[in-house]
Design a protein around this motif. Sequence first.
Motif, PDB file in Angstrom:
ATOM      1  N   ALA A  46       0.929  -1.140   0.041  1.00  0.00           N
ATOM      2  CA  ALA A  46      -0.008  -0.020  -0.012  1.00  0.00           C
ATOM      3  C   ALA A  46       0.793   1.210  -0.075  1.00  0.00           C
ATOM      4  CB  ALA A  46      -0.951  -0.118   1.385  1.00  0.00           C
ATOM      5  N   ASP A  47       0.682   2.223  -0.898  1.00  0.00           N
ATOM      6  CA  ASP A  47       1.523   3.335  -1.021  1.00  0.00           C
ATOM      7  C   ASP A  47       0.559   4.656  -0.661  1.00  0.00           C
ATOM      8  OD1 ASP A  47       0.045   3.237  -3.260  1.00  0.00           O
ATOM      9  OD2 ASP A  47       1.814   3.683  -4.505  1.00  0.00           O
ATOM     10  N   GLU A  48      -0.836   4.436  -0.588  1.00  0.00           N
ATOM     11  CA  GLU A  48      -1.696   5.499  -0.184  1.00  0.00           C
ATOM     12  C   GLU A  48      -2.683   4.884   0.909  1.00  0.00           C
ATOM     13  OE1 GLU A  48      -3.371   7.912  -3.148  1.00  0.00           O
ATOM     14  OE2 GLU A  48      -1.902   6.996  -4.470  1.00  0.00           O
ATOM     15  N   GLN A  49      -3.012   5.935   1.564  1.00  0.00           N
ATOM     16  CA  GLN A  49      -4.058   5.549   2.847  1.00  0.00           C
ATOM     17  C   GLN A  49      -5.302   6.374   2.104  1.00  0.00           C
ATOM     18  OE1 GLN A  49      -2.743   6.123   6.461  1.00  0.00           O
ATOM     19  NE2 GLN A  49      -1.225   4.566   6.487  1.00  0.00           N
ATOM     20  N   ILE A  50      -6.714   5.686   2.842  1.00  0.00           N
ATOM     21  CA  ILE A  50      -7.764   6.658   2.382  1.00  0.00           C
ATOM     22  C   ILE A  50      -8.528   6.433   3.885  1.00  0.00           C
ATOM     23  CG2 ILE A  50      -8.085   6.099   0.098  1.00  0.00           C
ATOM     24  CD1 ILE A  50     -10.094   3.936   0.644  1.00  0.00           C
ATOM     25  N   ARG A  51      -9.322   7.623   4.157  1.00  0.00           N
ATOM     26  CA  ARG A  51     -10.186   7.541   5.575  1.00  0.00           C
ATOM     27  C   ARG A  51     -11.342   7.304   4.949  1.00  0.00           C
ATOM     28  NH1 ARG A  51      -7.815  11.227   9.706  1.00  0.00           N
ATOM     29  NH2 ARG A  51      -5.821  11.738   9.007  1.00  0.00           N
ATOM     30  N   ASN A  92      -8.442  -4.094   0.341  1.00  0.00           N
ATOM     31  CA  ASN A  92      -8.376  -3.932  -1.294  1.00  0.00           C
ATOM     32  C   ASN A  92      -9.395  -4.709  -1.908  1.00  0.00           C
ATOM     33  OD1 ASN A  92      -6.840  -2.041  -3.165  1.00  0.00           O
ATOM     34  ND2 ASN A  92      -6.352  -4.155  -4.061  1.00  0.00           N
TER      35      ASN A  92
END
Length: 79
Positions: free
Chosen positions: A4-9, A29
């Motif tokens: 994972a290179d990005e996070q989402i809230r 994912n």
Amino acid sequence: MATADEQIRVSDTVKRELDRRRREGESYNDVLQRMLADDRDLMAGFGRWADEQADRAREARKKSKQKSKDRMRRLADDE
């Protein structure tokens, strides 16, 4: 799978829904990919009921249609 290179809230409600839909061994994912793929597939969801469930739904629909027809006949006879 790539790291994972990005996070989402997401809200607690969305997280609970993802947890509910998550299958054994699936990452978040994976769940999201499956859900997004289902949205594009017009046939997604067809055939998911067991035969018994489908039979009950068909029978309920049949009874409802008959009840509606009977009501329409009674209303026509009352005129």
